[in-house]
Write an enzyme that holds these catalytic residues in place. Structure first.
Site, PDB file in Angstrom:
ATOM      1  N   CYS A   1       0.827  -1.092  -0.083  1.00 33.77           N
ATOM      2  CA  CYS A   1      -0.071   0.105   0.117  1.00 33.77           C
ATOM      3  C   CYS A   1       0.720   1.149   0.023  1.00 33.77           C
ATOM      4  CB  CYS A   1      -0.942  -0.158   1.328  1.00 33.77           C
ATOM      5  SG  CYS A   1      -2.015  -1.542   1.429  1.00 33.77           S
TER       6      CYS A   1
ATOM      7  N   HIS B   1      -3.350   7.016   2.906  1.00 38.90           N
ATOM      8  CA  HIS B   1      -3.967   5.785   2.546  1.00 38.90           C
ATOM      9  C   HIS B   1      -5.258   5.393   3.045  1.00 38.90           C
ATOM     10  CE1 HIS B   1      -4.005   1.705   1.226  1.00 38.90           C
ATOM     11  NE2 HIS B   1      -3.659   1.240   2.531  1.00 38.90           N
TER      12      HIS B   1
ATOM     13  N   ASN C   1      -9.977  -0.239   0.526  1.00 45.07           N
ATOM     14  CA  ASN C   1      -8.748  -0.174   0.436  1.00 45.07           C
ATOM     15  C   ASN C   1      -8.146  -0.719  -0.953  1.00 45.07           C
ATOM     16  OD1 ASN C   1      -5.760  -0.420   0.850  1.00 45.07           O
ATOM     17  ND2 ASN C   1      -6.189  -1.542   2.738  1.00 45.07           N
TER      18      ASN C   1
HETATM   19  O1  UT7 Z   1      -3.348  -1.428   3.919  1.00 42.52           O
HETATM   20  C1  UT7 Z   1      -3.007  -2.190   4.869  1.00 42.52           C
HETATM   21  C2  UT7 Z   1      -4.370  -3.149   5.285  1.00 42.52           C
HETATM   22  N1  UT7 Z   1      -4.734  -3.478   6.507  1.00 42.52           N
HETATM   23  C3  UT7 Z   1      -5.397  -2.684   7.384  1.00 42.52           C
HETATM   24  O2  UT7 Z   1      -5.515  -1.563   7.239  1.00 42.52           O
HETATM   25  C4  UT7 Z   1      -6.209  -3.388   8.551  1.00 42.52           C
HETATM   26  C5  UT7 Z   1      -6.038  -2.744   9.626  1.00 42.52           C
HETATM   27  N2  UT7 Z   1      -6.734  -3.169  10.666  1.00 42.52           N
HETATM   28  C6  UT7 Z   1      -8.199  -2.931  10.593  1.00 42.52           C
HETATM   29  O3  UT7 Z   1      -8.562  -1.887   9.931  1.00 42.52           O
HETATM   30  C7  UT7 Z   1      -9.103  -3.429  11.773  1.00 42.52           C
HETATM   31  O4  UT7 Z   1      -8.483  -4.003  12.640  1.00 42.52           O
HETATM   32  C8  UT7 Z   1     -10.167  -4.595  11.057  1.00 42.52           C
HETATM   33  C9  UT7 Z   1     -11.139  -3.533  10.248  1.00 42.52           C
HETATM   34  C10 UT7 Z   1      -9.498  -5.251  10.242  1.00 42.52           C
HETATM   35  C11 UT7 Z   1     -10.695  -4.976  12.321  1.00 42.52           C
HETATM   36  O5  UT7 Z   1     -11.275  -4.149  13.218  1.00 42.52           O
HETATM   37  P1  UT7 Z   1     -11.128  -4.639  14.932  1.00 42.52           P
HETATM   38  O6  UT7 Z   1     -11.789  -3.365  15.442  1.00 42.52           O
HETATM   39  O7  UT7 Z   1      -9.392  -4.513  15.169  1.00 42.52           O
HETATM   40  O8  UT7 Z   1     -11.486  -5.808  14.942  1.00 42.52           O
HETATM   41  P2  UT7 Z   1     -10.990  -6.888  15.677  1.00 42.52           P
HETATM   42  O9  UT7 Z   1     -10.058  -7.987  14.660  1.00 42.52           O
HETATM   43  O10 UT7 Z   1     -10.642  -6.987  16.971  1.00 42.52           O
HETATM   44  O11 UT7 Z   1     -12.301  -7.885  15.782  1.00 42.52           O
HETATM   45  C12 UT7 Z   1     -13.417  -7.655  16.420  1.00 42.52           C
HETATM   46  C13 UT7 Z   1     -14.729  -8.874  16.534  1.00 42.52           C
HETATM   47  C14 UT7 Z   1     -14.142 -10.282  16.248  1.00 42.52           C
HETATM   48  O12 UT7 Z   1     -14.946 -11.081  16.825  1.00 42.52           O
HETATM   49  P3  UT7 Z   1     -14.697 -11.458  18.643  1.00 42.52           P
HETATM   50  O13 UT7 Z   1     -13.361 -12.273  18.426  1.00 42.52           O
HETATM   51  O14 UT7 Z   1     -14.661 -10.227  19.646  1.00 42.52           O
HETATM   52  O15 UT7 Z   1     -15.925 -12.128  18.797  1.00 42.52           O
HETATM   53  C15 UT7 Z   1     -13.994 -10.641  14.733  1.00 42.52           C
HETATM   54  O16 UT7 Z   1     -13.976 -12.102  14.603  1.00 42.52           O
HETATM   55  O17 UT7 Z   1     -15.202  -8.646  14.910  1.00 42.52           O
HETATM   56  C16 UT7 Z   1     -15.180  -9.948  14.461  1.00 42.52           C
HETATM   57  N3  UT7 Z   1     -15.142  -9.576  12.943  1.00 42.52           N
HETATM   58  C17 UT7 Z   1     -16.204  -9.537  12.281  1.00 42.52           C
HETATM   59  N4  UT7 Z   1     -17.631  -9.385  12.562  1.00 42.52           N
HETATM   60  C18 UT7 Z   1     -18.417  -9.049  11.605  1.00 42.52           C
HETATM   61  C19 UT7 Z   1     -13.999  -9.659  12.125  1.00 42.52           C
HETATM   62  N5  UT7 Z   1     -14.675  -9.047  10.839  1.00 42.52           N
HETATM   63  C20 UT7 Z   1     -15.770  -9.017  10.928  1.00 42.52           C
HETATM   64  C21 UT7 Z   1     -16.764  -8.772   9.937  1.00 42.52           C
HETATM   65  N6  UT7 Z   1     -18.049  -8.839  10.176  1.00 42.52           N
HETATM   66  N7  UT7 Z   1     -16.272  -8.480   8.785  1.00 42.52           N
END
Ligand code: UT7
Length: 331
Positions: A118, A258, A288
């Site tokens: 990215c 980004h 993204n």
């Molecule tokens: O260009 C670089 C590319 N990468 C990025 O930019 C990623 C950077 N990271 C992020 O943007 C965030 O970490 C995410 C959007 C990927 C995730 O958000 P988060 O607030 O960090 O959520 P998390 O990974 O802590 O997950 C929270 C909960 C989990 O459930 P439990 O374990 O709390 O029960 C996940 O399983 O949300 C769940 N979850 C979802 N639920 C519904 C993860 N993905 C989804 C989804 N829909 N798509």
């Protein structure tokens, strides 16, 4: 504006292209266990674009490049360097830049791809700027283009909701009217590659039945860790670049970050103490798009005509590697 400083190139034209097909959160929630509410509150993304089956990364790049060259008031014969930043090339080789050259009818000039995920587009601008300042090149086509839908695991809700397809292009030249590239700051930390990777398909894990069964050809990510690193490295890159140029953050009129996650942008805004009104965001429309994200946002921001001549802008990115990059522009 007419700038002619050695070592600082002129951004003469910008263009972008997004495929027509929109995939919104509601439609995605019929494919994987997710919801519009989760995606919107956690990321800010509402929809993303998906390229057609017969539309490859170089096709997206062609459209964006045509628009950037026209915006610069130039023609393909003027281009003497082509750099494409991408993690989704049409194929491992030849480079997408070579395929783009042929499709556009650009003369037989230097063409190559650059991979810094990215951060790739700003890395490519930095490289092009250096090559132009050597005096051996006059006019570079610098592109960020991705068909990320081809490396998404459409069964993995933690990644497939985040990414989209698109392309953005710029024309960077030694001379002419346009915005002035003032400086760059690129860096990387390769100590933890598994935070964000496409593990299979290279020399380490060549394609095999096993790599297909283990879904190794898809993007894998530790989102939470990437989130934390992203804010930290973008903040540092921005501060170091501003310090090097003796520019105070309050002098910045525009920040084009980004486009990964609205919460990452908000955290960056808070840490840099630059109000959100100065940040440009279009991630709700495209998700993204990796290397395409900054030029796609730059094009839309530029054409929304809120830019005054002489205003300062900061472009800043992070990505797999981890890599980071920042650029200062006088519009
Ligand atoms: O260009 C670089 C590319 N990468 C990025 O930019 C990623 C950077 N990271 C992020 O943007 C965030 O970490 C995410 C959007 C990927 C995730 O958000 P988060 O607030 O960090 O959520 P998390 O990974 O802590 O997950 C929270 C909960 C989990 O459930 P439990 O374990 O709390 O029960 C996940 O399983 O949300 C769940 N979850 C979802 N639920 C519904 C993860 N993905 C989804 C989804 N829909 N798509």
């Amino acid at each position: 504006m007419n700038h002619n400083h050695a070592g600082s190139s002129i951004l003469r034209g910008v263009g972008s292209y997004a495929p027509a097909r929109k995939l919104d959160n509601l439609e995605l929630s019929q494919r994987v266990e997710t919801s519009d509410e989760w995606i919107t509150t956690r990321t800010g993304i509402k929809e993303r674009r998906i390229a057609g089956d017969s539309e490859s990364t170089s096709d997206l790049a062609v459209e964006a490049s045509r628009r950037a060259i026209a915006d610069a008031g130039l023609c393909v014969e003027d281009v003497d360097l082509v750099i494409v930043a991408t993690i989704t090339p049409d194929m491992a080789f030849p480079s997408t830049a070579c395929l783009l050259q042929h499709k556009l009818g650009i003369p037989k000039v230097a063409c190559f791809d650059l991979e810094a995920a990215c951060s790739g587009f700003l890395y490519a601008l930095d490289v092009a700027d250096g090559m132009l300042s050597s005096g051996r090149y006059q006019c570079a086509l610098v592109v960020g283009a991705e068909k990320l839908s081809t490396i998404m695991d459409w069964e993995d809700r933690t990644t497939c909701v985040l990414f989209g397809d698109g392309a953005g292009a710029t024309v960077l030249a030694r001379e002419g009217d346009g915005a002035e590239m003032l400086g760059f700051q690129c860096g990387a930390d390769g100590s933890n590659p598994s935070l964000l990777q496409q593990p299979a398909g290279g020399s380490l894990l060549p394609a095999s039945n096993e790599t297909i069964e283990s879904r190794g050809h898809y993007l894998k990510m530790n989102g939470r860790e990437i989130f934390k690193s992203a804010v930290r490295v973008m903040e540092r890159a921005a501060i170091e670049l501003l310090e090097r140029h003796g520019i105070d953050k309050n002098e910045l009129s525009h920040v084009i970050p980004h486009q990964a996650n609205a919460r990452i942008v908000e955290s960056l805004s808070q840490r840099l103490e630059i109000p959100m009104e100065r940040f440009y965001c279009n991630l709700h429309k495209y998700g993204n798009t990796s290397a395409a994200s900054i030029p796609l946002a730059l094009d839309e921001a530029y054409k929304s005509s809120t830019f005054q001549k002489g205003e300062l802008g900061l472009l800043v990115a992070f990505g797999a590697g981890l890599t980071w990059s920042a650029a200062l522009v006088r519009f």
